[in-house]
Design an enzyme around this catalytic site. Structure first.
Site, PDB file in Angstrom:
ATOM      1  N   HIS A 153       1.051  -1.530  -0.259  1.00 22.06           N
ATOM      2  CA  HIS A 153       0.406   0.113   0.036  1.00 22.06           C
ATOM      3  C   HIS A 153       0.668   1.597   0.442  1.00 22.06           C
ATOM      4  CE1 HIS A 153      -3.306  -2.444   0.492  1.00 22.06           C
ATOM      5  NE2 HIS A 153      -3.452  -2.859   1.664  1.00 22.06           N
ATOM      6  N   ASP A 174      -2.991 -10.503  -2.294  1.00 16.57           N
ATOM      7  CA  ASP A 174      -3.373  -9.996  -1.225  1.00 16.57           C
ATOM      8  C   ASP A 174      -5.525  -8.728  -2.022  1.00 16.57           C
ATOM      9  OD1 ASP A 174      -2.198  -8.224   1.534  1.00 16.57           O
ATOM     10  OD2 ASP A 174      -3.930  -7.888   0.349  1.00 16.57           O
ATOM     11  N   HIS A 204      -6.553  -6.987  -0.647  1.00 17.03           N
ATOM     12  CA  HIS A 204      -7.511  -5.620  -0.341  1.00 17.03           C
ATOM     13  C   HIS A 204      -6.234  -5.540  -1.982  1.00 17.03           C
ATOM     14  CE1 HIS A 204      -7.452  -6.456   3.437  1.00 17.03           C
ATOM     15  NE2 HIS A 204      -8.166  -5.465   3.161  1.00 17.03           N
ATOM     16  N   ASP A 214      -5.077 -13.125   3.325  1.00 17.81           N
ATOM     17  CA  ASP A 214      -5.697 -12.417   3.493  1.00 17.81           C
ATOM     18  C   ASP A 214      -7.288 -12.538   2.809  1.00 17.81           C
ATOM     19  OD1 ASP A 214      -4.415 -10.608   1.727  1.00 17.81           O
ATOM     20  OD2 ASP A 214      -4.884  -9.308   3.582  1.00 17.81           O
TER      21      ASP A 214
END
Length: 308
Positions: free
Chosen positions: A124, A161, A163, A245
């Site tokens: 991120h 991931d 996200h 995740d």
């Protein structure tokens, strides 16, 4: 051969009580990779990266500002999710070190692949913005290091991931030499990752999934969208942003993957790497916040890497 990069100090990055990105994540992965199946791993302690290495993906003044913001005691929040503690900078720099030392080993032919079991995640982190638990973009730095230190012409980063890796997309948006391909849940934090986001040179590939989607749709997204693009790109190295995740147990998202899905995806990328870049893969731990789901998934991923 597979190299595991891990350092015990990874637990020294502290977060507030109840924060999902917690030291116990590392302990769960350590325990999983201590099993008998992993006794033949080449285990290495990463050295911290220097500021110049981090500056391959971030402006040096900004890197120094993050380092200078670290407290001598207590916690300092960059935002509500992203928190510096006294041990954070050492841990983060060792995570970057693990990534670039993994690239060095794989590009030199010491091993076919490497896995960095370090925290916090990195994908991120944009060029000048730490966010989403992330300070420096480890995958981006690894790709740049492969290019600057080893002459790699093209690097593919595959991010599974749950996200979207907005930071990696931001850093390589206008760079035709790096392919960024992501499958992730959408809508979800950080709000980026639409199919229409393709980068200036068409080297950004997003294959979003919806809440409730399981392994069948994850595998379809890879088979039909991501893997063909990685193959056609012909990379000299594949970097995996290996977040776990999207596992069905994870509390921060709503995909329904199992550890078998991550093992499958790992094998598919290994097959492409074998055909395109001498098997060279460097995998970096990103998210994964249910301890059992994380442990099982990381074990399945590394076990598959070892079969290369």
């Amino acid at each position: 051969m597979t190299i595991l990069f891990h350092h015990p100090s990874a637990v020294e990055h502290r977060t507030p009580p109840g924060h999902p990105e917690r030291p116990e994540r590392m302990r769960a992965v350590e325990t999983a990779l201590a099993a008998e199946a992993f006794q033949n791993l080449d285990r290495r302690l990463p050295e911290p990266a220097d500021i110049e290495t981090v500056a391959l993906a971030h402006p040096e003044e900004w890197v120094r500002a993050i380092i200078d913001a670290a407290p001598k005691e207590g916690l300092v929040g960059i935002d509500s999710d992203t928190v510096l503690s006294p041990g954070t900078i050492n841990v983060v720099l060792r995570g970057v070190g693990a990534a670039v030392q993994g690239v060095d080993a794989v590009m030199a032919g010491e091993a076919q692949n490497a896995f960095s079991a370090m925290r916090p995640p990195g994908h991120h982190a944009e060029r000048t913005q730490a966010m989403g638990f992330c300070f420096f973009n480890t995958a981006a730095i690894a790709a740049r290091h492969a290019q600057t230190a080893h002459g790699a012409e093209r690097v593919a980063i595959v991010d599974w991931d749950v996200h979207h890796g907005n930071g990696t997309q931001d850093i390589f948006w206008s760079d035709p030499s790096v392919l960024y391909a992501s499958t992730h849940q959408m809508p979800l934090y950080p709000g980026t990752g639409a199919v229409s986001e393709r980068g200036e040179h068409g080297t950004v590939v997003n294959a979003p999934l919806r809440a409730g989607d399981g392994g069948d749709l994850f595998r379809e997204a890879l088979e039909t969208v991501i893997l063909p693009r990685v193959e056609a790109f012909g990379p000299d190295l594949i970097v995996i942003s290996a977040g776990f995740d999207a596992h069905w147990r994870d509390p921060l998202a709503n995909l329904q993957l199992t550890e078998a899905d991550f093992a499958w995806a790992t094998k598919k990328l290994m097959d492409i790497a074998e055909r395109r870049c001498g098997g060279r893969i460097v995998s970096l731990l990103e998210g994964g916040y249910d301890l059992e789901g994380l442990a099982r998934s990381a074990a399945a991923h590394v076990k598959t890497l070892m079969q290369g």
